[in-house]
Design a protein around this motif. Structure first.
Motif, PDB file in Angstrom:
ATOM      1  N   ASP A  10       0.905  -1.348  -0.078  1.00  0.00           N
ATOM      2  CA  ASP A  10       0.079   0.019  -0.005  1.00  0.00           C
ATOM      3  C   ASP A  10       0.876   1.249   0.047  1.00  0.00           C
ATOM      4  O   ASP A  10       1.845   1.484   0.796  1.00  0.00           O
ATOM      5  CB  ASP A  10      -0.887   0.076   1.367  1.00  0.00           C
ATOM      6  CG  ASP A  10      -2.045   1.051   1.305  1.00  0.00           C
ATOM      7  OD1 ASP A  10      -1.519   2.387   1.320  1.00  0.00           O
ATOM      8  OD2 ASP A  10      -3.183   0.890   1.143  1.00  0.00           O
ATOM      9  N   PRO A  11       0.658   2.318  -0.841  1.00  0.00           N
ATOM     10  CA  PRO A  11       1.743   3.302  -1.012  1.00  0.00           C
ATOM     11  C   PRO A  11       1.488   4.121   0.026  1.00  0.00           C
ATOM     12  O   PRO A  11       2.542   4.979   0.355  1.00  0.00           O
ATOM     13  CB  PRO A  11       1.244   3.834  -2.356  1.00  0.00           C
ATOM     14  CG  PRO A  11      -0.360   3.425  -2.694  1.00  0.00           C
ATOM     15  CD  PRO A  11      -0.242   2.147  -2.203  1.00  0.00           C
ATOM     16  N   ASP A  12       0.303   4.190   0.563  1.00  0.00           N
ATOM     17  CA  ASP A  12       0.303   5.256   1.817  1.00  0.00           C
ATOM     18  C   ASP A  12       0.922   4.571   3.150  1.00  0.00           C
ATOM     19  O   ASP A  12       1.242   5.510   4.073  1.00  0.00           O
ATOM     20  CB  ASP A  12      -1.404   5.270   2.024  1.00  0.00           C
ATOM     21  CG  ASP A  12      -1.980   6.004   1.234  1.00  0.00           C
ATOM     22  OD1 ASP A  12      -1.346   6.918   0.242  1.00  0.00           O
ATOM     23  OD2 ASP A  12      -3.326   5.788   0.868  1.00  0.00           O
ATOM     24  N   ASP A  13       0.717   3.219   3.116  1.00  0.00           N
ATOM     25  CA  ASP A  13       1.412   2.671   4.349  1.00  0.00           C
ATOM     26  C   ASP A  13       2.803   2.323   4.297  1.00  0.00           C
ATOM     27  O   ASP A  13       3.584   2.344   5.288  1.00  0.00           O
ATOM     28  CB  ASP A  13       0.761   1.279   4.787  1.00  0.00           C
ATOM     29  CG  ASP A  13      -0.556   1.746   5.104  1.00  0.00           C
ATOM     30  OD1 ASP A  13      -1.063   2.598   5.605  1.00  0.00           O
ATOM     31  OD2 ASP A  13      -1.420   0.638   5.068  1.00  0.00           O
ATOM     32  N   TYR A  14       3.262   2.058   3.152  1.00  0.00           N
ATOM     33  CA  TYR A  14       4.726   1.676   2.931  1.00  0.00           C
ATOM     34  C   TYR A  14       5.540   2.587   1.726  1.00  0.00           C
ATOM     35  O   TYR A  14       5.659   2.210   0.933  1.00  0.00           O
ATOM     36  CB  TYR A  14       5.020   0.414   2.461  1.00  0.00           C
ATOM     37  CG  TYR A  14       4.125  -0.436   3.583  1.00  0.00           C
ATOM     38  CD1 TYR A  14       5.002  -0.871   4.759  1.00  0.00           C
ATOM     39  CD2 TYR A  14       3.070  -1.189   3.597  1.00  0.00           C
ATOM     40  CE1 TYR A  14       4.284  -1.789   5.803  1.00  0.00           C
ATOM     41  CE2 TYR A  14       2.408  -1.929   4.414  1.00  0.00           C
ATOM     42  CZ  TYR A  14       3.227  -2.214   5.347  1.00  0.00           C
ATOM     43  OH  TYR A  14       2.525  -2.891   6.530  1.00  0.00           O
ATOM     44  N   PRO A  15       5.292   3.952   1.817  1.00  0.00           N
ATOM     45  CA  PRO A  15       5.930   4.667   0.809  1.00  0.00           C
ATOM     46  C   PRO A  15       7.534   4.539   0.577  1.00  0.00           C
ATOM     47  O   PRO A  15       7.796   4.322  -0.449  1.00  0.00           O
ATOM     48  CB  PRO A  15       5.616   6.363   1.165  1.00  0.00           C
ATOM     49  CG  PRO A  15       5.403   6.025   2.766  1.00  0.00           C
ATOM     50  CD  PRO A  15       4.947   4.957   3.072  1.00  0.00           C
ATOM     51  N   PHE A  16       8.056   4.527   1.468  1.00  0.00           N
ATOM     52  CA  PHE A  16       9.616   4.217   1.361  1.00  0.00           C
ATOM     53  C   PHE A  16      10.066   2.940   0.880  1.00  0.00           C
ATOM     54  O   PHE A  16      10.693   2.853  -0.024  1.00  0.00           O
ATOM     55  CB  PHE A  16      10.294   4.402   2.729  1.00  0.00           C
ATOM     56  CG  PHE A  16      11.777   4.362   2.691  1.00  0.00           C
ATOM     57  CD1 PHE A  16      12.575   5.460   2.182  1.00  0.00           C
ATOM     58  CD2 PHE A  16      12.550   3.184   3.156  1.00  0.00           C
ATOM     59  CE1 PHE A  16      14.000   5.124   2.162  1.00  0.00           C
ATOM     60  CE2 PHE A  16      13.718   2.707   3.004  1.00  0.00           C
ATOM     61  CZ  PHE A  16      14.576   3.936   2.495  1.00  0.00           C
ATOM     62  N   ALA A  17       9.344   1.848   1.225  1.00  0.00           N
ATOM     63  CA  ALA A  17       9.780   0.576   1.142  1.00  0.00           C
ATOM     64  C   ALA A  17       9.344   0.273  -0.610  1.00  0.00           C
ATOM     65  O   ALA A  17      10.294  -0.182  -1.301  1.00  0.00           O
ATOM     66  CB  ALA A  17       8.974  -0.578   1.721  1.00  0.00           C
ATOM     67  N   ARG A  18       8.282   1.173  -1.157  1.00  0.00           N
ATOM     68  CA  ARG A  18       7.783   1.037  -2.470  1.00  0.00           C
ATOM     69  C   ARG A  18       8.909   1.723  -3.259  1.00  0.00           C
ATOM     70  O   ARG A  18       9.515   1.316  -4.461  1.00  0.00           O
ATOM     71  CB  ARG A  18       6.537   1.670  -2.665  1.00  0.00           C
ATOM     72  CG  ARG A  18       5.351   0.754  -2.216  1.00  0.00           C
ATOM     73  CD  ARG A  18       4.187   1.525  -2.516  1.00  0.00           C
ATOM     74  NE  ARG A  18       3.856   2.162  -3.705  1.00  0.00           N
ATOM     75  CZ  ARG A  18       3.171   1.362  -4.953  1.00  0.00           C
ATOM     76  NH1 ARG A  18       2.655   0.285  -4.607  1.00  0.00           N
ATOM     77  NH2 ARG A  18       3.068   2.123  -5.740  1.00  0.00           N
ATOM     78  N   ALA A  19       9.465   2.993  -2.620  1.00  0.00           N
ATOM     79  CA  ALA A  19      10.400   3.591  -3.478  1.00  0.00           C
ATOM     80  C   ALA A  19      11.781   3.137  -3.662  1.00  0.00           C
ATOM     81  O   ALA A  19      12.415   3.239  -4.785  1.00  0.00           O
ATOM     82  CB  ALA A  19      10.527   5.030  -2.736  1.00  0.00           C
ATOM     83  N   VAL A  20      12.143   2.327  -2.714  1.00  0.00           N
ATOM     84  CA  VAL A  20      13.413   1.569  -2.588  1.00  0.00           C
ATOM     85  C   VAL A  20      13.532   0.151  -3.363  1.00  0.00           C
ATOM     86  O   VAL A  20      14.394  -0.472  -3.314  1.00  0.00           O
ATOM     87  CB  VAL A  20      14.223   1.545  -1.374  1.00  0.00           C
ATOM     88  CG1 VAL A  20      14.355   3.154  -1.035  1.00  0.00           C
ATOM     89  CG2 VAL A  20      13.483   0.736  -0.539  1.00  0.00           C
ATOM     90  N   ALA A  21      12.322  -0.259  -3.718  1.00  0.00           N
ATOM     91  CA  ALA A  21      12.138  -1.836  -4.305  1.00  0.00           C
ATOM     92  C   ALA A  21      12.946  -2.153  -5.426  1.00  0.00           C
ATOM     93  O   ALA A  21      13.693  -3.151  -5.487  1.00  0.00           O
ATOM     94  CB  ALA A  21      10.617  -2.082  -4.535  1.00  0.00           C
ATOM     95  N   GLY A  22      13.053  -0.912  -6.267  1.00  0.00           N
ATOM     96  CA  GLY A  22      13.960  -1.186  -7.374  1.00  0.00           C
ATOM     97  C   GLY A  22      15.350  -1.290  -7.054  1.00  0.00           C
ATOM     98  O   GLY A  22      16.079  -2.183  -7.427  1.00  0.00           O
ATOM     99  N   GLN A  23      15.776  -0.660  -6.109  1.00  0.00           N
ATOM    100  CA  GLN A  23      17.373  -0.567  -5.527  1.00  0.00           C
ATOM    101  C   GLN A  23      17.444  -1.964  -4.889  1.00  0.00           C
ATOM    102  O   GLN A  23      18.777  -2.777  -4.968  1.00  0.00           O
ATOM    103  CB  GLN A  23      17.575   0.674  -4.607  1.00  0.00           C
ATOM    104  CG  GLN A  23      17.491   1.803  -5.367  1.00  0.00           C
ATOM    105  CD  GLN A  23      17.694   2.976  -4.173  1.00  0.00           C
ATOM    106  OE1 GLN A  23      18.486   2.884  -3.281  1.00  0.00           O
ATOM    107  NE2 GLN A  23      17.046   4.035  -4.521  1.00  0.00           N
ATOM    108  N   LEU A  24      16.471  -2.381  -4.258  1.00  0.00           N
ATOM    109  CA  LEU A  24      16.776  -3.910  -3.567  1.00  0.00           C
ATOM    110  C   LEU A  24      16.918  -4.911  -4.675  1.00  0.00           C
ATOM    111  O   LEU A  24      17.700  -5.443  -4.459  1.00  0.00           O
ATOM    112  CB  LEU A  24      15.582  -4.206  -2.739  1.00  0.00           C
ATOM    113  CG  LEU A  24      15.146  -5.510  -2.335  1.00  0.00           C
ATOM    114  CD1 LEU A  24      16.201  -5.931  -1.375  1.00  0.00           C
ATOM    115  CD2 LEU A  24      13.609  -5.905  -1.609  1.00  0.00           C
TER     116      LEU A  24
END
Length: 247
Positions: free
Chosen positions: A197-211
């Protein structure tokens, strides 16, 4: 009877403690701690239990000796290449990186080592392994110019980062379940993060590509540089004083 006793003594002498520890490391690497038994060790060494007990009292002592042997080899490393062209060779930061990377790779190569190091740190820090790691890193911390009252804190921060990050990396690569290709595993995790969920996990979604695209070794060294940068920022090395120039 005397002849059999002399032969037994010769076999015991030929079977050194070093060879027993080497065989124990081989067993730990292949079958894990639960598979390290004196029976399995006697089969691997083609000897009797008495010959092993002559050198090692019990399994705990054997695990400690195996840990010490692997850590000792890991700490006997060459400095990592300087991160910047201007950095002098064999500088304290590069020596710290070499020590850290040696431990990182040892923990990655030996799945059982992270647990044993955690046990050594928490239950028997007076043993040989913990002070050896602290001394290896601490001598380089001292060479950085850190004042004496900051030696323990700075060295502890480095030791806990190195062992924690290396242990977590090893755990990630050997998670329970069927083994997966690393790229496939990271892609699965990154995809799951991207679907959060972009509202609950904005940072995790943003760095998913780096992961998905990161390199474990490079990330480990980058994190180490962050810790080193913090230490040197808090404790900048003192500049040498020179006597006034006289014409």
């Amino acid at each position: 009877m005397a002849t059999r006793t002399r032969r037994s003594q010769r076999r015991t002498e030929a079977l050194s403690r070093e060879r027993i520890v080497e065989a124990a490391v081989e067993l730990l690497d292949t079958v894990g701690e639960s598979g390290l038994t004196f029976r399995a060790l006697t089969e691997r060494l083609a000897t009797g239990t008495g010959a092993i007990y002559w050198h090692v009292a019990n399994k705990d002592e054997l695990l400690g000796a195996a840990t010490e042997a692997v850590v000792g080899a890991a700490l006997a490393v060459e400095p990592v290449a300087p991160t910047t062209p201007a950095a002098p060779a064999d500088s304290p930061p590069d020596e710290i990186r070499a020590v850290a990377l040696g431990l990182f790779e040892a923990i990655d190569d030996h799945p059982w080592l992270a647990t044993q190091l955690a046990t050594q740190l928490s239950r028997s820090p007076w043993g040989s392994v913990t002070p050896r790691i602290f001394d290896s890193i601490g001598r380089r911390v001292r060479a950085l110019g850190v004042p004496e009252d900051g030696w323990f804190t700075a060295t502890s921060a480095l030791v806990h980062y190195v062992l924690g990050a290396a242990g977590q990396n090893a755990a990630n690569s050997r998670a329970d379940g069927p083994p997966k290709d690393r790229a496939e595993f990271l892609d699965d995790v990154a995809t799951a993060w991207e679907e959060l969920d972009p509202d609950d996990y904005p940072f995790a979604r943003a760095v998913a590509g780096q992961l998905r695209d990161h390199d474990d070794r490079e990330q480990f060294l980058a994190g180490l540089d962050l810790v080193l940068a913090g230490i040197t920022a808090l404790h900048p090395p003192s500049k040498p004083t020179h006597p006034p120039h006289t014409p």
